[in-house]
Design a protein around this motif. Structure first.
Motif, PDB file in Angstrom:
ATOM      1  N   PRO A  19       5.579   0.027  -4.268  1.00 26.07           N
ATOM      2  CA  PRO A  19       4.328   0.624  -3.790  1.00 26.07           C
ATOM      3  C   PRO A  19       3.275   0.684  -4.895  1.00 26.07           C
ATOM      4  CG  PRO A  19       6.199   1.871  -2.974  1.00 26.07           C
ATOM      5  CD  PRO A  19       6.757   0.868  -3.947  1.00 26.07           C
ATOM      6  N   SER A  74       2.037   3.159   5.107  1.00 30.09           N
ATOM      7  CA  SER A  74       2.320   2.359   3.919  1.00 30.09           C
ATOM      8  C   SER A  74       2.612   0.915   4.329  1.00 30.09           C
ATOM      9  CB  SER A  74       3.520   2.948   3.163  1.00 30.09           C
ATOM     10  OG  SER A  74       4.677   2.930   3.999  1.00 30.09           O
ATOM     11  N   HIS A 115       5.284   2.276   8.527  1.00 30.51           N
ATOM     12  CA  HIS A 115       5.308   1.305   7.430  1.00 30.51           C
ATOM     13  C   HIS A 115       5.129  -0.088   8.016  1.00 30.51           C
ATOM     14  CE1 HIS A 115       6.529  -0.311   3.494  1.00 30.51           C
ATOM     15  NE2 HIS A 115       7.301  -1.166   4.145  1.00 30.51           N
ATOM     16  N   LYS A 138       0.831  -1.206   0.000  1.00 29.22           N
ATOM     17  CA  LYS A 138       0.000   0.000   0.000  1.00 29.22           C
ATOM     18  C   LYS A 138       0.867   1.257   0.000  1.00 29.22           C
ATOM     19  CE  LYS A 138      -3.039   2.776   2.901  1.00 29.22           C
ATOM     20  NZ  LYS A 138      -2.075   3.874   2.886  1.00 29.22           N
ATOM     21  N   PRO A 139       0.620   2.158  -0.959  1.00 30.44           N
ATOM     22  CA  PRO A 139       1.362   3.422  -0.971  1.00 30.44           C
ATOM     23  C   PRO A 139       0.779   4.412   0.041  1.00 30.44           C
ATOM     24  CG  PRO A 139       0.407   2.875  -3.142  1.00 30.44           C
ATOM     25  CD  PRO A 139      -0.265   2.033  -2.119  1.00 30.44           C
ATOM     26  N   LEU A 140       1.542   5.424   0.351  1.00 33.11           N
ATOM     27  CA  LEU A 140       1.020   6.537   1.137  1.00 33.11           C
ATOM     28  C   LEU A 140      -0.063   7.257   0.333  1.00 33.11           C
ATOM     29  CD1 LEU A 140       4.363   8.036   2.500  1.00 33.11           C
ATOM     30  CD2 LEU A 140       2.667   6.742   3.816  1.00 33.11           C
TER      31      LEU A 140
END
Length: 244
Positions: free
Chosen positions: A228, A117, A213, A76-78
């Motif tokens: 990501p 993330s 993270h 999962k990205p920010l």
């Protein structure tokens, strides 16, 4: 799935987002559905829904999407939200558009907030989802936190004590393990999933999480080669490692 289920072909494909049952029927009449190398003419036929179905069935010349019972691992990205409906970027945006129409729906197993993330699991298997998040399973989740201020050195003992109370709650946290990496960076292992738990734990000791993270859930570690926004399907034996 614990046992092999059967389904009508038109119902299965409709629930997988390929269209209405009428549209599935028209697709079959046009030769667009192939099972084990043979054109499917009767979409009312019941077939076993097995994990290998995506290798045995083609839709318009492409392999069938993964059948129900899938588990995905996403980096999962920010900036992405674990929701189906909120404004802004959603984790479901990285999946094929057709998958939004699947029934049962693909849901996240727990949540990571927009500013966190890392490893996120998604599934359409409700039984698997509830087993992972069940407090009785004590599935460990490992986070790497970057902090605004240096650690005092007393946080580890407090987190491990099982006595830390978060603001607004009446029950203390289960023991958690803190590994200090640098004075302002730490790895925290928790077995609960309370709202913003890691951030609130550090806030309770007078610190602030600047970056968070998630590296691991149970026996599943985020692969180094998964960028990501990228995801991959987990084989049943891989998904089961979450309980290791």
């Amino acid at each position: 799935m614990s046992k092999t289920q059967t389904s009508r072909i038109d119902k299965l494909l409709s629930n997988m987002g390929y269209g209405s049952r009428t549209e599935i029927g028209r697709l079959a009449q046009a030769g667009g559905i192939v099972l084990d190398g043979v054109d499917v003419a009767d979409v009312s036929k019941r077939i076993p829904v097995t994990p290998d179905l995506s290798q045995r069935m083609q839709i318009d010349g492409a392999p069938l999407d993964p059948p129900p019972g899938l588990v995905l691992l996403l980096n999962k990205p920010l900036g992405m939200t674990c929701s189906h409906k909120e404004d802004g970027a959603l984790v479901h945006d990285v999946l094929p558009d057709r998958w939004r129409r699947r029934d049962p729906a693909i849901s996240t197993i727990g949540r990571l907030d927009k500013d966190t993330s890392g490893l996120l699991l998604l599934t359409d298997d409700g039984d698997f989802l509830h087993r992972v998040i069940s407090p009785r399973r004590h599935v460990a989740k490992v986070y790497r936190a970057t902090l605004a201020r240096p650690l005092a050195g007393t946080e580890g003992a407090l987190f491990a004590s099982g006595e830390l109370m978060l603001e607004g709650e009446a029950k203390p946290l289960a023991p958690a393990e803190l590994e200090i990496i640098t004075p302002t960076e730490a790895r925290l292992t928790v077995t609960e999933g309370r709202y913003h738990q890691v951030r609130r734990m550090f806030a309770a000791v007078g610190n602030h999480v600047e970056a968070l993270h998630r590296e691991r859930v149970g026996g599943l570690t985020l692969p180094d080669d998964l960028e990501p926004g990228q995801w991959r399907l987990l084989a049943p034996d891989e998904a089961a490692r979450v309980f290791d």
